[in-house]
Design an enzyme around this catalytic site. Structure first.
Site, PDB file in Angstrom:
ATOM      1  N   LYS A  77      15.827  -2.457   4.152  1.00 17.34           N
ATOM      2  CA  LYS A  77      15.831  -2.592   2.696  1.00 17.34           C
ATOM      3  C   LYS A  77      16.954  -3.512   2.234  1.00 17.34           C
ATOM      4  O   LYS A  77      17.848  -3.867   2.994  1.00 17.34           O
ATOM      5  CB  LYS A  77      15.961  -1.217   2.036  1.00 17.34           C
ATOM      6  CG  LYS A  77      14.815  -0.266   2.355  1.00 17.34           C
ATOM      7  CD  LYS A  77      13.451  -0.847   1.980  1.00 17.34           C
ATOM      8  CE  LYS A  77      13.248  -0.959   0.488  1.00 17.34           C
ATOM      9  NZ  LYS A  77      11.910  -1.475   0.126  1.00 17.34           N
ATOM     10  N   HIS A  95      13.455  -8.633  -1.737  1.00 16.52           N
ATOM     11  CA  HIS A  95      12.845  -8.524  -3.070  1.00 16.52           C
ATOM     12  C   HIS A  95      13.458  -9.502  -4.073  1.00 16.52           C
ATOM     13  O   HIS A  95      13.817  -9.131  -5.185  1.00 16.52           O
ATOM     14  CB  HIS A  95      12.954  -7.085  -3.595  1.00 16.52           C
ATOM     15  CG  HIS A  95      12.370  -6.059  -2.663  1.00 16.52           C
ATOM     16  ND1 HIS A  95      11.034  -6.027  -2.338  1.00 16.52           N
ATOM     17  CD2 HIS A  95      12.949  -5.050  -1.973  1.00 16.52           C
ATOM     18  CE1 HIS A  95      10.815  -5.029  -1.485  1.00 16.52           C
ATOM     19  NE2 HIS A  95      11.960  -4.432  -1.246  1.00 16.52           N
ATOM     20  N   ARG A 202      -4.523  -3.380   4.328  1.00 15.83           N
ATOM     21  CA  ARG A 202      -3.730  -2.437   5.118  1.00 15.83           C
ATOM     22  C   ARG A 202      -3.394  -1.186   4.319  1.00 15.83           C
ATOM     23  O   ARG A 202      -3.553  -0.062   4.804  1.00 15.83           O
ATOM     24  CB  ARG A 202      -2.427  -3.118   5.565  1.00 15.83           C
ATOM     25  CG  ARG A 202      -2.578  -4.124   6.703  1.00 15.83           C
ATOM     26  CD  ARG A 202      -1.311  -4.941   6.854  1.00 15.83           C
ATOM     27  NE  ARG A 202      -1.259  -5.681   8.109  1.00 15.83           N
ATOM     28  CZ  ARG A 202      -0.477  -6.728   8.315  1.00 15.83           C
ATOM     29  NH1 ARG A 202       0.307  -7.169   7.349  1.00 15.83           N
ATOM     30  NH2 ARG A 202      -0.471  -7.341   9.481  1.00 15.83           N
TER      31      ARG A 202
END
EC number: 1.5.1.7
Length: 368
Positions: A77, A95, A202
């Site tokens: 992350k 991100h 997926r």
């Protein structure tokens, strides 16, 4: 030539238990001539002793910060937004490449310090990600949606408590199955109607796997993909379902909304739960336009942002869903990522890394 050094850092996001590298993957890298250093991390699903037994060097938590800058820092992350410079080469989900909220500040931390970011979301081969958590994200997001639906039926008007933290997918399925069965009598014996958009991808496959494992009848499931959504939304079929699972991968181009407050305002609405597995509320491209903030495992749901009559509507928007089934998710992901990690010593010429670096350079060039 000195060996390539990969430093697996500890995760700092609350309840993040996954790892992009397994002990088996670490051994494969060591056998290929890499140096693998693994930070101690009590929350990681793989125990430190498992990495030690594989031959990895165990180093203190957070030691990546002061590691030599030629070490490659591997994580999962995003790093904490503390403004510190980032001079290494990093591999993780950042991100920032889709211009999410605050992207310029975070991306500048790499560029100003001479660092390099290989974003895991943009490691691609043939236009498809080499590794993804999509299936386990869809599975976990659907499990939480069923748990939220059951809670609403049994305890209307009361927010659901923290998400369960279990050791396996089998334990999660057993819990969800029992909660759904407990709720059925209060719902006139009817199973929830579930609509999945992105059912062929997926995430959608994982969502369907969860519904099947829990025992939701096929007749109660609406499976949508590109043919069903090509006409453009919002879609009234979402309002007339009990649960909506958004399993669509968000691209760079704006998409028509699948659902809005206006589309849910009619008297026919029975929708109680949205599980936004795609989970990008800060993006202008988000097709689920009824909320604007993430939720967490501590507080898994949030109400819609707008006035609605009828049944309560709760939204699940957790951006690390697969940690709910952390070992299965980590086993699958690390096995998919390993072939690319094994080419890191050729990253200046190996296609997947060359493309990922170009993406980074292009995004940096676009910084305001």
């Amino acid at each position: 030539m000195s060996p390539t050094i990969i430093h697996l850092r500890a995760e700092t996001k609350p309840l993040e238990r996954r790892s992009p590298l397994s002990p088996e993957g670490a051994k494969a890298l060591l056998d290929a001539g890499y140096v693998v250093r693994v930070e101690e991390c009590p929350n990681r699903i793989y125990k430190t002793d498992e990495f030690k037994a594989a031959g990895a060097e165990i180093v203190p938590t957070g030691s990546w910060v002061n590691a030599p800058t030629d070490h490659i820092i591997l994580g999962l992350k995003e790093l904490e937004a503390d403004g510190s410079p980032l001079p290494h080469t990093y591999i993780h989900f950042a991100h920032v490449f889709k211009k999410q909220f605050g992207y310029a500040t975070e991306l500048s931390r790499f560029s100003k310090a001479g660092g390099l970011l290989y974003d895991l979301e943009f490691l691609e081969e043939g236009g498809r990600r080499v590794a993804a958590f999509g299936r386990t994200a869809g599975f976990a997001g659907t499990a939480l949606a069923l748990l939220s639906w059951s809670h609403q039926i049994l305890h209307p008007g009361t927010p659901m408590g923290p998400a369960p933290v279990l050791d396996s997918a089998a334990d999660l399925v057993a819990l969800i199955r029992s909660k759904v069965q407990e709720a059925l009598p209060a719902n006139n014996g009817e199973y929830p109607r579930v609509i999945i958009i992105g059912a062929l991808g997926r995430c959608g496959t994982g969502a369907l796997d969860c519904l099947k494992a829990v025992g939701i009848p096929e007749a109660s499931i609406l499976k949508w993909d590109l043919p069903e959504t090509s006409r453009g939304g919002p879609f009234p079929e979402i309002a007339t379902s009990d649960i909506f699972v958004n399993a669509v991968y968000l691209g760079a181009a704006p998409a028509p909304p699948f659902v809005t407050i206006e589309s849910l305002s009619g008297p026919e609405r029975r929708l109680r739960v949205i599980s936004d597995v795609s989970c990008d509320p800060n993006s202008d491209n988000n097709p689920v336009r009824v909320y604007s903030r993430h939720t967490s495992f501590e507080n898994p749901t949030t109400p819609a942002e707008g006035k609605l009559d009828g049944p309560e509507l709760r939204i699940i928007a957790i951006d690390h869903l697969p940690t709910l089934i952390a070992r299965e998710a980590s086993d699958e992901y690390s096995s998919l990522l390993l072939p690319s990690l094994l080419t890191l010593n050729r990253r200046d010429t190996e296609g997947v890394w060359v493309r990922a670096e170009k993406t980074y350079r292009d995004r940096v060039a676009e910084l305001p």
